[in-house]
Design an enzyme around this catalytic site. Structure first.
Site, PDB file in Angstrom:
ATOM      1  N   LYS A 158       0.872   4.071  -3.048  1.00 50.97           N
ATOM      2  CA  LYS A 158       0.485   5.468  -2.854  1.00 50.97           C
ATOM      3  C   LYS A 158       1.658   6.416  -3.115  1.00 50.97           C
ATOM      4  O   LYS A 158       1.468   7.542  -3.592  1.00 50.97           O
ATOM      5  CB  LYS A 158      -0.085   5.658  -1.449  1.00 50.97           C
ATOM      6  CG  LYS A 158      -1.428   4.958  -1.240  1.00 50.97           C
ATOM      7  CD  LYS A 158      -2.479   5.416  -2.255  1.00 50.97           C
ATOM      8  CE  LYS A 158      -3.854   4.833  -1.959  1.00 50.97           C
ATOM      9  NZ  LYS A 158      -4.894   5.322  -2.890  1.00 50.97           N
ATOM     10  N   TYR A 185       0.830  -1.197   0.000  1.00 53.88           N
ATOM     11  CA  TYR A 185       0.000   0.000   0.000  1.00 53.88           C
ATOM     12  C   TYR A 185       0.871   1.256   0.000  1.00 53.88           C
ATOM     13  O   TYR A 185       0.618   2.194  -0.768  1.00 53.88           O
ATOM     14  CB  TYR A 185      -0.923  -0.027   1.213  1.00 53.88           C
ATOM     15  CG  TYR A 185      -1.985   1.048   1.194  1.00 53.88           C
ATOM     16  CD1 TYR A 185      -3.074   0.959   0.339  1.00 53.88           C
ATOM     17  CD2 TYR A 185      -1.911   2.149   2.045  1.00 53.88           C
ATOM     18  CE1 TYR A 185      -4.055   1.936   0.322  1.00 53.88           C
ATOM     19  CE2 TYR A 185      -2.885   3.129   2.046  1.00 53.88           C
ATOM     20  CZ  TYR A 185      -3.951   3.020   1.176  1.00 53.88           C
ATOM     21  OH  TYR A 185      -4.922   3.990   1.162  1.00 53.88           O
TER      22      TYR A 185
END
Length: 243
Positions: free
Chosen positions: A152, A148
């Protein structure tokens, strides 16, 4: 300066749940006409009625389906790239298939949607705004979030490249980077004090974000009040990334 969005048609992906749903509701309140993309047809039907939105059930990881959706789409003035996934694994347990799924949605699909939105705006002579919904995870390491965090951070890098190339076309591109945002799913995920309390202790304001506290900065970045802001990654994190 106009913080409202009357006569602006905004496309929102990931609009059927979580932050995306709150963004859609806030934009509607500010006068925007909405095109909403999601995978839950029942919720899309409800949003057609409640927000007067045009809705499209599209899997954004299917490039051909995204291209086909834009071929039938009315002229848009802005995009909110909000669809995303998170699969949590410790570093020693991370799986290639999980990384591939995270990157396919959070990076590749978002890039394809941004490409098609930009092409659509340019072809129709619109100078608009793109907002990518990133995360504090792009700016700080979080345990269990290898995939993650990487996705991002890639989204923030994508924001800067989009800004550079689309600026001469009059299209602004920014990202917002929220902390834990208390959607119903997040409330359940962070209900354990052993998990919740250390994160709260790291946020100077001492609390998590409400969904509307993310939605309204997104609306600002879409509006003409932010007409000279492009290439920014805006923390909405109560100060988490300040240390």
């Amino acid at each position: 300066m106009n913080f409202e969005l009357q006569n602006q048609r905004i496309l929102v992906t990931g609009a059927t749940s979580g932050i995306g749903l709150d963004i859609a509701q806030a934009l509607a309140e500010l006068g925007a006409n909405l095109v909403l993309i999601g995978r839950n047809q029942d919720i899309l039907n409800e949003l057609e009625q409640s927000l007067g939105a045009l809705t499209l059930a599209v899997d954004i990881t299917d490039e051909a389906a995204v291209t086909a959706a834009f071929a039938e789409m009315p002229v848009i003035d802005g995009l909110v790239n909000c669809a995303g996934v998170s699969i949590l694994d410790d570093v020693l347990d991370v799986k290639a298939k999980d990384l591939e799924q995270i990157m396919a949605t959070n990076v590749t699909a978002s890039a394809v949607v941004a490409r098609e939105a930009a092409r659509h705006m340019i072809a129709n002579g619109r100078q608009g705004s793109i907002v990518n919904v990133s995360s504090q995870a792009a700016m700080a390491a979080l345990p269990g979030h290898l995939g993650y965090c990487a996705s991002k951070a890639a989204m923030d890098a994508m924001t800067r490249v989009l800004c550079l190339e689309l600026g001469p076309k009059g299209i602004r591109v920014n990202s917002v980077n929220p902390t834990v945002t208390l959607t119903p799913m997040a409330e359940r995920a962070w209900s354990d004090p052993a998990k919740r309390d250390p994160m709260l202790a790291a946020i100077p304001l001492g609390r998590f974000a409400a969904p509307r506290e993310v939605a309204l900065p997104v609306a600002f970045l879409l509006s003409s009040a932010a007409s000279m802001i492009s290439g920014a990654s805006l923390p909405i994190d109560g100060g988490f990334t300040s240390h």
